[in-house]
Design an enzyme around this catalytic site. Structure first.
Site, PDB file in Angstrom:
ATOM      1  N   ASP A 284       0.866  -1.166   0.000  1.00  0.00           N
ATOM      2  CA  ASP A 284       0.000   0.000   0.000  1.00  0.00           C
ATOM      3  C   ASP A 284       0.913   1.229   0.000  1.00  0.00           C
ATOM      4  O   ASP A 284       2.095   1.141   0.341  1.00  0.00           O
ATOM      5  CB  ASP A 284      -0.919  -0.012   1.228  1.00  0.00           C
ATOM      6  CG  ASP A 284      -2.213   0.748   0.989  1.00  0.00           C
ATOM      7  OD1 ASP A 284      -2.236   1.631   0.100  1.00  0.00           O
ATOM      8  OD2 ASP A 284      -3.206   0.472   1.685  1.00  0.00           O
ATOM      9  N   TRP A 285       0.372   2.356  -0.386  1.00  0.00           N
ATOM     10  CA  TRP A 285       1.199   3.541  -0.619  1.00  0.00           C
ATOM     11  C   TRP A 285       1.808   4.035   0.694  1.00  0.00           C
ATOM     12  O   TRP A 285       1.112   4.474   1.606  1.00  0.00           O
ATOM     13  CB  TRP A 285       0.362   4.622  -1.281  1.00  0.00           C
ATOM     14  CG  TRP A 285       0.373   4.556  -2.781  1.00  0.00           C
ATOM     15  CD1 TRP A 285       0.582   5.610  -3.621  1.00  0.00           C
ATOM     16  CD2 TRP A 285       0.189   3.414  -3.633  1.00  0.00           C
ATOM     17  NE1 TRP A 285       0.549   5.188  -4.942  1.00  0.00           N
ATOM     18  CE2 TRP A 285       0.307   3.849  -4.973  1.00  0.00           C
ATOM     19  CE3 TRP A 285      -0.045   2.062  -3.399  1.00  0.00           C
ATOM     20  CZ2 TRP A 285       0.191   2.986  -6.067  1.00  0.00           C
ATOM     21  CZ3 TRP A 285      -0.174   1.201  -4.481  1.00  0.00           C
ATOM     22  CH2 TRP A 285      -0.050   1.659  -5.783  1.00  0.00           C
TER      23      TRP A 285
END
Length: 778
Positions: A284-285
């Site tokens: 995930d970012w």
């Protein structure tokens, strides 16, 4: 042993240790947590043994990677600036382009000439396998058409453990079987359309609050036992991986005190070994908190930039801290997914732009509005209908009240999130999150906030669709979208009240399961209108008990998050053009306290710097917990009404060949999705359903299974079929029960085991409305 100790230290203290913005107290240490998530090394090297299609993809990817320098290989494994929210590195001399990754699970976000599809929770409410696949296929078409290689979705994490979970709306319901069917259908549709499906979030990301490290300390740790991990939270990913999903996104949180994107048990152990995952794991970012540790633990692609990789990862390979074989496997997995999706030839150029760029029109809508309208109606759940209030029969005069009936007046304050910053109710800043929380949206809810949001080309509001229908019928409509106590009209044949609940991704969760403004609005309208119909657009659970028993509240619809055709979908149901067949993918309680400790997000126990959330309930969430504790819900999981009626009969149970207890054959190799024998049919259950009413409709027949194992829910969903029937028509419905359906996770054998004993079978219209029952013994 020395190597294992080194790896454990790298996981916890190696280069690029987990980052916080504060300083831990002098007496706070994480040493007490070492080993709570068992180390699993090395990372398995993928080779495409699942199928010929995977083998061909890996053959080509391996040949390509063998020609690369270590710098070129590493270049593919991290994010770079580019047109998309995520962009991989390229290797121009070998013809390897950057891959484009984009949000989100219900449509290409932030773009023009794309569709705004229903949310995941709405699709779960359809209980329709065919529509779930069609949804995925349409999504994949639009992503590919915009030049997006990787579609970031679908979602089965969160599973809905926490009732106020802020991202439950992106997911596929609160049951692992339902979520598995949904995720598999959607992912297969996306992949079949030529895009890569990235399943998320792996794993145990069940709340937003403290999902990331911050000035308060490290991220919350979701602590779960091995059986619960497999039977609840990993379970929904299995079918999608089996059906070809080529990417998995690891989550922000810690899991058993190891960050999910560097958790070797979850990545190397469960995902890549037990489930035989052939694709790539993307963070995930900003969820990558280490360099060496995350690489060795099984992370393949870090986003949105190089994080602790890049030149540091090259250095780690050169000094032997990370094996060249590991980084080659990372790049090979990414490129194999690219080949597997058929993206190496004829793939459209990237057409992702912001609102300040003048650009060519790339229209990928493909007439999907018609499908969205169908799905919107199919996921609408009728939960109350006194004396056949619905369907409406050409009323001449109706009144429409409530802030949710019309589109927001200014929905594009953020060009890439529909409806952002349009609150009706803002809860004051609180001491826990230090932020204001939106509880309702000032406008109809067709999507929700942040990365899962959509940017529809248009929105047909409920009021707009109702107004057109009334005009066609030569009637009268009155409306008030703002007043809490609107002017009544005694001549009005029906009063429709529209309320909502609105979630937003932002490090916090919903403030509760109702709000005073909306409840007072419904009560005020009902006090002046003897035929009050309430429509709730909600991201999940919304309590209705303050007004559900009001004698003038004659009908209630949970209309979910239905996408751009919301008005037409709803009117189709209200007027009977579509017979409602949606079913609740969660349990609606009578009061918040009925959810116990699973009502609210956890603020963490124990150390404030290393907060803990112990999943002490084990397998017992949602209807499983209500059944165990003998709590009567307002509306149970799987519940929904129809304009017709159905009768069930003739339950028959048959073994499919010779069935014996035990484990799958250890001599058969694991493939994508797990052991192949898990998908073998061991028993079949057949029933007969008859439409006993006078209009056509579809029944959702549901099969629940009681497995003879201690500490197991009394009933677990293990089958459902949506059955369309004309008046008087009868159909035989067959449920195939697989080895996985009959198994539990044996923590000693570390495998799925079919137990000996008597299995109980229940078939009916919901988790509580069980019309037929039987048993079989293994």
């Amino acid at each position: 042993m020395a190597k294992l100790i080194t790896l454990l230290l790298l996981t916890l203290t190696g280069f690029g240790a987990a980052q916080t913005t504060g300083t831990p107290p002098a007496n706070e240490s994480d040493s007490q947590f070492y080993g709570q998530s068992p180390p699993v090394y090395p990372c398995p090297v993928a080779n495409g043994t699942t199928s010929q299609a995977w083998a061909n993809a890996f053959s080509r990817a391996t040949k390509l990677v063998s020609q690369m320098t270590v710098e070129e290989v590493v270049n593919i494994t991290n994010g770079w600036p580019g047109q998309c929210i995520g962009n991989t590195g390229a290797v121009p001399r070998l013809g390897v382009p950057p891959l484009c990754l984009a949000d989100g699970p219900s449509g290409v976000r932030g773009q023009e000439f794309v569709s705004g599809f229903p949310a995941g929770i709405h699709m779960a409410a359809t209980f329709d396998r065919t529509l779930l696949y069609q949804y995925g296929r349409a999504l994949g078409y639009e992503f590919r058409g915009k030049g997006v290689n990787v579609a970031l979705g679908p979602v089965a994490g969160p599973l809905g453990r926490i009732a106020v979970g802020n991202r439950n709306w992106e997911g596929l319901g609160n049951d692992p079987y339902l979520a598995d069917v949904g995720m598999a259908g959607i992912a297969k549709g996306i992949q079949d359309a030529g895009a890569i499906s990235s399943l998320k979030h792996w794993l145990l990301n069940e709340q937003d609050y403290r999902r990331n490290p911050s000035e308060l300390g490290e991220a919350l740790s979701s602590n779960v036992d091995d059986r619960t991990l497999h039977e609840l939270y990993a379970y929904p990913f299995m079918g999608a991986i089996r059906d070809g999903a080529s990417s998995v996104m690891c989550s922000y949180n810690r899991a058993n005190n190891s960050y999910a994107c560097q958790n070797s048990k979850l990545l190397n152990g469960v995902l890549k070994t037990e489930l035989g995952f052939e694709g790539f794991v993307v963070s995930d970012w900003g969820a990558g908190h280490t360099g060496i540790a995350s690489a060795n633990a099984g992370l393949d692609l870090i986003m949105p930039d190089e994080g602790f990789w890049g030149s540091k990862l090259v250095e780690a390979v050169n000094n032997g801290s990370v094996a060249r074989e590991r980084v080659d496997d990372m790049a090979t997995r990414v490129l194999a997914a690219w080949y597997f999706a058929g993206q190496d030839e004829g793939f459209p150029k990237v057409a992702i732009y912001d609102n300040l760029e003048k650009h060519e029109i790339v229209d990928v809508q493909n007439g999907h509005g018609k499908l969205i309208r169908e799905m919107g109606a199919a996921g609408t759940v009728l939960v109350k209908n006194v004396n056949k209030t619905l369907p409406l029969r050409k009323p001449r005069f109706i009144s429409v009240f409530g802030y949710d009936a019309e589109v927001p007046a200014s929905p594009w304050k953020a060009y890439n999130v529909f409806g952002a910053n349009n609150p009706v109710n803002l809860v004051p800043e609180d001491d826990v999150t230090g932020t204001h929380k939106v509880t309702t949206l000032n406008g109809t809810v067709i999507t929700a906030g942040a990365s899962g949001s959509t940017t529809p080309p248009y929105v047909i509001s409920p009021f707009q669709a109702l107004q057109y229908r009334i005009a066609d019928d030569g009637g009268v409509i009155r409306w008030d979208f703002y007043s809490i106590n609107p002017t009544p009209y005694w001549n009005s044949e029906a009063c429709l009240v529209f309320i909502n609940a609105y979630p937003d991704e932002g490090g916090f969760d919903r403030v509760g399961l109702s709000d005073d403004f909306s409840d007072q609005l419904v009560d005020n309208v009902a006090s002046n209108c003897s035929n009050t119909i309430v429509v709730v657009h909600s991201p999940g659970i919304r309590l209705v008990d303050p007004w559900v028993d009001h004698p003038n509240v004659t009908a209630i619809l949970f209309a979910g998050i239905p996408g751009q055709e919301t008005g037409r979908s709803l009117v189709d149901v209200l007027y009977g053009d579509v017979n409602p067949s949606g079913r609740l993918p969660y349990t609606v309680a009578r009061q918040e306290s009925d959810y116990g400790h699973l009502l609210n997000y956890s603020t963490g126990t124990g150390s404030s710097w290393f907060p803990q959330d112990d999943f002490v309930e084990g397998l017992f969430i949602d209807y499983r917990a209500f059944d165990r504790d003998d709590i009567t819900p307002r509306y149970e999981f799987g519940f929904g009404l129809s304009y017709t009626s159905f009768a069930y009969s003739d339950l028959m149970l048959h073994p499919f060949g010779e069935v014996s207890a035990g484990l799958p054959d250890p001599n058969i190799a694991i493939v994508a999705g797990g052991h192949p024998q898990l998908w073998d049919t061991l028993y079949t259950a057949t029933i007969v359903i008859e439409n006993t009413g006078n209009v056509a409709g579809s029944e959702v027949a549901q099969l629940y299974l009681g497995i003879p194992v201690e500490d197991t829910p009394a009933r677990q969903l293990r089958g459902f079929e949506k059955v369309p029937l004309q008046p008087g028509e009868r159909k035989t419905v067959t449920f195939a029960l697989t080895r996985r359906d009959l198994s539990y996770w044996d923590v000693v054998a570390q495998n799925w085991r079919v137990p000996e004993g008597e299995f109980k079978v229940f078939v009916g219209a919901s988790s509580r409305d069980l019309r037929l029952n039987g048993t079989f013994t293994i």
